[in-house]
Design a protein around this motif. Structure first.
Motif, mmCIF file in Angstrom:
data_model
loop_
_atom_site.group_PDB
_atom_site.id
_atom_site.type_symbol
_atom_site.label_atom_id
_atom_site.label_comp_id
_atom_site.label_asym_id
_atom_site.label_seq_id
_atom_site.Cartn_x
_atom_site.Cartn_y
_atom_site.Cartn_z
ATOM 1 N N ASN A 1 -0.062 8.868 -2.069
ATOM 2 C CA ASN A 1 -1.378 8.397 -1.996
ATOM 3 C C ASN A 1 -2.231 9.632 -1.798
ATOM 4 O O ASN A 1 -3.460 9.458 -2.537
ATOM 5 N N GLU B 1 7.394 1.857 -8.872
ATOM 6 C CA GLU B 1 6.729 0.883 -9.521
ATOM 7 C C GLU B 1 7.129 -0.644 -8.774
ATOM 8 O O GLU B 1 6.141 -1.363 -9.039
ATOM 9 N N ALA C 1 4.535 -0.236 -5.701
ATOM 10 C CA ALA C 1 2.949 0.090 -5.946
ATOM 11 C C ALA C 1 2.021 -1.095 -5.958
ATOM 12 O O ALA C 1 2.413 -2.151 -6.566
ATOM 13 N N LYS C 2 0.872 -0.886 -5.498
ATOM 14 C CA LYS C 2 0.110 -1.905 -5.493
ATOM 15 C C LYS C 2 -0.768 -1.742 -6.766
ATOM 16 O O LYS C 2 -0.617 -0.786 -7.619
ATOM 17 N N GLU C 3 -1.543 -2.592 -7.292
ATOM 18 C CA GLU C 3 -2.136 -2.479 -8.475
ATOM 19 C C GLU C 3 -3.033 -1.224 -8.746
ATOM 20 O O GLU C 3 -3.207 -0.482 -9.859
ATOM 21 N N ASP C 4 -3.789 -0.585 -7.595
ATOM 22 C CA ASP C 4 -4.260 0.644 -7.880
ATOM 23 C C ASP C 4 -3.640 1.810 -8.016
ATOM 24 O O ASP C 4 -3.857 2.833 -7.949
ATOM 25 N N THR D 1 -1.514 2.762 -5.454
ATOM 26 C CA THR D 1 -1.188 3.317 -4.017
ATOM 27 C C THR D 1 0.338 2.695 -3.603
ATOM 28 O O THR D 1 0.430 1.507 -4.183
ATOM 29 N N ILE D 2 0.717 3.648 -2.570
ATOM 30 C CA ILE D 2 2.122 3.118 -1.942
ATOM 31 C C ILE D 2 2.133 2.650 -0.645
ATOM 32 O O ILE D 2 1.303 3.384 0.109
ATOM 33 N N GLU D 3 2.664 1.593 -0.260
ATOM 34 C CA GLU D 3 3.008 1.424 0.935
ATOM 35 C C GLU D 3 4.328 1.697 1.516
ATOM 36 O O GLU D 3 5.477 1.397 0.755
ATOM 37 N N SER E 1 7.737 0.724 2.644
ATOM 38 C CA SER E 1 8.343 -0.709 2.842
ATOM 39 C C SER E 1 9.936 -0.297 2.430
ATOM 40 O O SER E 1 10.224 0.890 2.067
ATOM 41 N N LYS F 1 1.939 1.735 -12.736
ATOM 42 C CA LYS F 1 0.888 1.589 -11.995
ATOM 43 C C LYS F 1 0.930 2.881 -10.980
ATOM 44 O O LYS F 1 -0.206 3.729 -10.546
ATOM 45 N N SER F 2 2.069 3.541 -10.793
ATOM 46 C CA SER F 2 2.143 4.698 -9.789
ATOM 47 C C SER F 2 2.368 6.114 -10.624
ATOM 48 O O SER F 2 1.653 7.038 -10.307
#
Length: 343
Positions: A242, A263, A266-269, A271-273, A275, A290-291
């Motif tokens: 991030n 992938e 990844a969120k739509e923007d 960025t990675i959480e 998980s 996305k990523s």
């Protein structure tokens, strides 16, 4: 979209049977994903294509010696068992592939290493795979290391002299039935130089299943069902990725497994959480990444989900042209073969 659209002719002689003595001396094809321009390099030149602001994402999974040859208790018949994945909540229960399958009915017991390890078939699951429960004395991983063989892909017919050559130098968490092969080209020295240049290295984990080698049988690729694979991204890796994105750097995935992990999370923007979970993500042309911005990968089988993934990144025409050039230039293909950078 038909699978024939991802076919190319490959002479058998170009399938690499043995790893090179120096991991980083493989050839490297550099493909511009926008123009299709191709350059020919050596893998250690990868450092010239990395910038201080970039983040290299590696998959630190470790291949387990998942191929076991045993005897059916009672008859002495030879049975081969290939460990696919451990049941998440049951440490001694595994989903496996058994050959010959017809001898492995529920209740069958298989002995390995004169009884050091015994497996009992407890259920039959999808596609004829079995669930087996192991019993043993001692530490399972140590017994497996002693009795198991590396589960090399079916197209490699040579015996592997050194088990470590089917592991990356940064392999850490056991669980894969196949190596994340793009990472096999890195040496500790090369990774050290990449860090010195100011490139961030983030580790994620995806345990590679044998679905990686499963051919696409359906004519229409959209009907293909991906096997699920377990992945983990920790807080440290998510933060590195991030921050790189925030600072305008590129995310460069080492291998299709790192790509699928990022992938999936990844969120739509982009960025990675942090998980963990199971992914069945299937990436093919039309997919919007996305990523990741760039990818280091090997040369993949015709009509495979992996060639579809890289076609999603670089365009099918560019990829098939690059593969035709690789055949012409006698690059080495598949797991122990040469590498490609798509950027």
């Amino acid at each position: 979209m038909n699978k024939e659209e991802f076919f190319y002719e490959l002479p058998e002689a170009l399938i690499a049977q043995d790893p090179l003595s120096d991991r980083s001396s493989s050839r490297l094809m550099v493909l511009d994903k926008n123009t299709g321009e191709i350059r020919h390099k050596i893998f250690k030149d990868i450092i010239d294509y990395l910038e201080p602001n970039d983040c290299l994402v590696i998959n630190d999974t470790k291949v387990i010696p998942a191929r076991l040859i045993g005897e059916r208790v009672g008859t002495g018949a030879t049975i081969e068992v290939l460990l696919l994945k451990r049941k998440p909540d049951e440490k001694d229960i595994w989903e496996v592939l058994v050959k010959p399958g017809k001898k492995a009915k529920v209740g069958t017991e298989i002995s390995f290493g004169d009884g050091k390890l015994v497996a009992k078939v407890i259920d039959i699951v999808e596609e004829g795979n079995r669930l087996i429960q192991f019993s043993y004395n001692g530490i399972f991983e140590e017994i497996l290391d002693e009795l198991g063989q590396m589960p090399l892909p079916p197209y490699i017919t040579h015996k592997l002299e050194d088990k470590n050559r089917y592991q990356t130098v940064y392999a850490k968490y056991q669980g894969s039935a196949a190596a994340p092969t793009a990472g096999l080209h890195f040496t500790k020295e090369l990774l050290g130089k990449i860090k010195e240049k100011g490139v961030t290295i983030a580790s994620v984990t995806l345990h590679v299943g044998l679905g990686t080698f499963r051919p696409v049988k359906e004519e229409n690729i959209l009907e293909h069902h991906m096997h699920s694979e377990f992945y983990m991204i920790n807080e440290e890796a998510a933060k590195k990725i991030n921050e790189t994105k925030k600072n305008g750097g590129r995310i460069i995935a080492v291998g299709t497994t790192s790509t699928r992990t990022l992938e999936s999370a990844a969120k739509e923007d982009g960025t990675i959480e942090a998980s963990s979970g199971w992914t069945e993500i299937f990436i093919y042309p039309g997919y919007t990444f996305k990523s990741i911005d760039a990818l280091i990968t090997n040369f993949h089988l015709p009509e495979s989900t992996l060639i579809m993934l890289i076609s999603a990144l670089a365009g099918r025409e560019h990829v098939l042209n690059a593969y035709a050039t690789a055949v012409e230039e006698k690059y080495r293909f598949f797991s122990f073969g040469d590498a490609m950078l798509i950027h």
